[in-house]
Scaffold this motif. Structure first.
Motif, PDB file in Angstrom:
ATOM      1  N   ARG A 157      44.325  40.355  47.414  1.00  0.00           N
ATOM      2  CA  ARG A 157      43.710  39.521  46.381  1.00  0.00           C
ATOM      3  C   ARG A 157      44.628  39.398  45.161  1.00  0.00           C
ATOM      4  NH1 ARG A 157      38.987  42.526  48.338  1.00  0.00           N
ATOM      5  NH2 ARG A 157      37.224  41.114  48.687  1.00  0.00           N
TER       6      ARG A 157
ATOM      7  N   SER B 272      40.548  37.439  49.703  1.00  0.00           N
ATOM      8  CA  SER B 272      39.433  38.246  50.184  1.00  0.00           C
ATOM      9  C   SER B 272      40.000  39.436  50.933  1.00  0.00           C
ATOM     10  CB  SER B 272      38.536  37.419  51.110  1.00  0.00           C
ATOM     11  OG  SER B 272      39.255  37.065  52.282  1.00  0.00           O
TER      12      SER B 272
ATOM     13  N   ASP C 263      38.115  31.387  46.435  1.00  0.00           N
ATOM     14  CA  ASP C 263      37.229  32.309  47.143  1.00  0.00           C
ATOM     15  C   ASP C 263      37.286  32.134  48.656  1.00  0.00           C
ATOM     16  OD1 ASP C 263      35.998  29.842  47.185  1.00  0.00           O
ATOM     17  OD2 ASP C 263      34.034  30.580  46.553  1.00  0.00           O
TER      18      ASP C 263
END
Length: 200
Positions: free
Chosen positions: A138, A154, A165
């Motif tokens: 991330r 993620s 995301d």
């Protein structure tokens, strides 16, 4: 009369050229002197692995990876290894933890946020800290008021572009931020350079 005028013009032109060349020479970068010998000194850390804040000389780090310097002269360190912290070395010679602790992944207030092998680190023009959280796959942000959020990625490693995301990385190690706020990522095990624009 004509000869005097011509001589005066030539003289003025010669002086003008000389002034221009002098200014250009003054602005040109100076090469490093080959005889220059730099002095290396330890800013912080005792040379033993571990974790300890406080006086820089007696502080402990574990595999510090990335560093950056803010506008106040503070050195911000991504202290990976077993520490999983973002640390700060002040100009006064004190070391303190800005965020992180045990290995893991938690967003939120810096005092309770968790990282897993933070490596690359960079600053935005707003003073936010951008972290390549390598083993969490991330890219994280620490705001000026001490809140840690995920910018992109993620826990699942992969190579997926798109909204932050939904995007995925595989071992991002290096980060940089341009003057517009775009984040560039060295996505190591994907063998790619990735860009996160200001829209995420």
């Amino acid at each position: 009369m004509k000869k005097t005028l011509a001589a005066a013009i030539v003289l003025v032109l010669a002086v003008a050229v000389g002034v221009v060349l002098y200014i250009r020479h003054q602005r040109a970068p100076k090469p490093t002197n080959r005889l220059f010998v730099g002095k290396v000194e330890t800013l912080a850390g005792s040379g033993r692995p571990g974790y300890e804040d406080g006086l820089a000389a007696s502080s402990l780090f574990a595999d510090p990876f990335g560093i950056t310097i803010d506008d106040h002269g503070n050195v911000i360190v991504a202290d990976g290894g077993h520490n999983n912290r973002i640390r700060l070395v002040t100009p006064a010679g004190l070391v303190e933890t800005l965020a992180g602790g045990d290995e893991g992944f938690v967003d939120g207030p810096a005092s309770s946020a968790l990282f897993n092998t933070p490596s690359g680190i960079a600053l935005t023009r707003k003073g936010e800290i951008i972290v390549a959280d390598t083993s969490n796959n991330r890219i994280r942000r620490i705001s000026r008021d001490g809140i840690v959020t995920t910018v992109a990625g993620s826990v699942a490693r992969g190579h997926q572009d798109g909204p932050g995301d939904q995007a995925s990385f595989d071992g991002p190690i290096g980060v940089a931020v341009d003057h517009l706020g775009n984040i560039f990522v060295a996505d190591t095990y994907n063998d790619c350079i990735r860009k996160i624009n200001t829209g995420g």
